[in-house]
Write an enzyme that holds these catalytic residues in place. Structure first.
Site, PDB file in Angstrom:
ATOM      1  N   GLU A  46       0.933  -1.529   0.004  1.00 20.22           N
ATOM      2  CA  GLU A  46       0.069  -0.325  -0.401  1.00 20.22           C
ATOM      3  C   GLU A  46       0.794   1.501  -0.165  1.00 20.22           C
ATOM      4  O   GLU A  46       0.527   2.104  -0.449  1.00 20.22           O
ATOM      5  CB  GLU A  46      -0.789   0.557   1.124  1.00 20.22           C
ATOM      6  CG  GLU A  46      -1.854   1.344   1.233  1.00 20.22           C
ATOM      7  CD  GLU A  46      -2.180   1.916   2.519  1.00 20.22           C
ATOM      8  OE1 GLU A  46      -2.834   2.649   3.022  1.00 20.22           O
ATOM      9  OE2 GLU A  46      -1.785   1.044   3.959  1.00 20.22           O
ATOM     10  N   ASP A  50       0.208   3.825  -3.159  1.00 21.80           N
ATOM     11  CA  ASP A  50       0.480   5.428  -2.537  1.00 21.80           C
ATOM     12  C   ASP A  50       1.317   6.409  -3.536  1.00 21.80           C
ATOM     13  O   ASP A  50       0.420   7.231  -3.352  1.00 21.80           O
ATOM     14  CB  ASP A  50       0.272   5.421  -0.800  1.00 21.80           C
ATOM     15  CG  ASP A  50       0.115   7.164  -1.253  1.00 21.80           C
ATOM     16  OD1 ASP A  50      -0.771   7.306  -1.141  1.00 21.80           O
ATOM     17  OD2 ASP A  50       1.214   7.582  -0.290  1.00 21.80           O
ATOM     18  N   ASP A 123      -7.989   0.987   0.435  1.00 23.65           N
ATOM     19  CA  ASP A 123      -5.893   0.665   0.610  1.00 23.65           C
ATOM     20  C   ASP A 123      -5.396   0.207  -0.059  1.00 23.65           C
ATOM     21  O   ASP A 123      -5.239  -0.145  -0.640  1.00 23.65           O
ATOM     22  CB  ASP A 123      -6.148   0.628   2.218  1.00 23.65           C
ATOM     23  CG  ASP A 123      -6.199   1.436   3.068  1.00 23.65           C
ATOM     24  OD1 ASP A 123      -5.369   2.527   3.274  1.00 23.65           O
ATOM     25  OD2 ASP A 123      -5.980   1.269   4.634  1.00 23.65           O
ATOM     26  N   GLU A 126      -4.524   1.049  -3.349  1.00 22.56           N
ATOM     27  CA  GLU A 126      -3.053   1.203  -3.571  1.00 22.56           C
ATOM     28  C   GLU A 126      -2.470  -0.094  -3.302  1.00 22.56           C
ATOM     29  O   GLU A 126      -0.850   0.146  -4.012  1.00 22.56           O
ATOM     30  CB  GLU A 126      -2.913   1.993  -2.519  1.00 22.56           C
ATOM     31  CG  GLU A 126      -3.469   3.878  -2.716  1.00 22.56           C
ATOM     32  CD  GLU A 126      -3.399   4.504  -1.530  1.00 22.56           C
ATOM     33  OE1 GLU A 126      -3.700   6.046  -1.402  1.00 22.56           O
ATOM     34  OE2 GLU A 126      -3.204   3.630  -0.668  1.00 22.56           O
TER      35      GLU A 126
END
Length: 231
Positions: A46, A50, A123, A126
């Protein structure tokens, strides 16, 4: 996660993994990993997802809204308007909605009592991007295809014609026009490297408080101002 599940997911995200274990990891919750140590959880993926999403969006904004003029980068968009566009795309509610639309939340590897809603869905998107980045050895074209498959950010570029002024300025103008007072407009840094921005609106004794969280300071300010402005 079955082989059939993996095939469905890869079709939905428009990417085939050389190492499907990375894809499984993206779907594995922290609680499940604690009880099953042979399965790594999603959090590391994650983090990288991001970062690559931020890069891909910056690349798309530059290609769509900017041009080289006299050998310098120019745009009709302002920093604030681009920040607002970025905030709308990466906000957790939007990422979670895209995961639900794609029907990917049902493949999460979790404990029976866990509920995968809201932030965890965001989440997950990502995490998938992070898994693709690592598996593809950071191939920008591969990551771009997955971003387009799940988010398709360019589809919003024309219809989301943001004001050249930021929501902060728009909110202040609206409050002045309607005799509403803005108080306690403040921002604070959080331990998870995010920011929380708060403000209060007062009118004829009525008080309404607003609070929003974002990954950047300006993002948090714009987000809480947008929420208050639309209210």
């Amino acid at each position: 996660m079955t082989k059939a599940d993996l095939e469905v997911i890869q079709t939905k995200i428009n990417y085939s993994f050389s190492n499907p274990k990375l894809l499984e990891q993206a779907f594995t919750t922290k609680a499940y990993s604690r009880q099953n140590p042979e399965h790594m959880d999603y959090e590391l993926l994650e983090f990288f997802g991001d970062k690559v999403l931020t890069f891909i969006l910056a690349k798309e904004f530059a290609e769509h809204f900017c041009k080289i003029k006299k050998k310098q980068l120019s745009s009709n968009e302002t920093e604030c308007s681009l920040t607002q566009r970025n905030s709308e795309i990466i906000k957790n509610e939007n990422l979670a909605e895209k995961i639900e639309i794609a029907g990917l939340n049902k493949y999460t590897i979790k404990l029976p009592f866990e509920r995968i809603i809201g932030k965890r869905e965001g989440d997950l998107l990502e995490s998938i991007l992070g898994a693709v980045a690592v598996d593809s050895e950071w191939n920008i074209e591969a990551i771009q295809k997955v971003v387009d498959a799940l988010l398709n950010p360019s589809s919003d570029f024309e219809k989301n014609d943001y004001e050249t002024e930021s929501f902060i300025i728009l909110l202040k103008k609206l409050c002045k026009k309607c005799a509403i007072q803005i108080t306690n407009f403040q921002i604070s840094a959080n331990k998870d490297n995010t920011y929380t921005s708060k403000l209060t609106l007062e009118c004829d004794g009525d008080i309404k408080k607003f609070s929003q969280k974002a990954k950047t300071e300006i993002g948090a300010k714009l987000s809480v101002a947008r929420t208050a402005y639309l209210f």
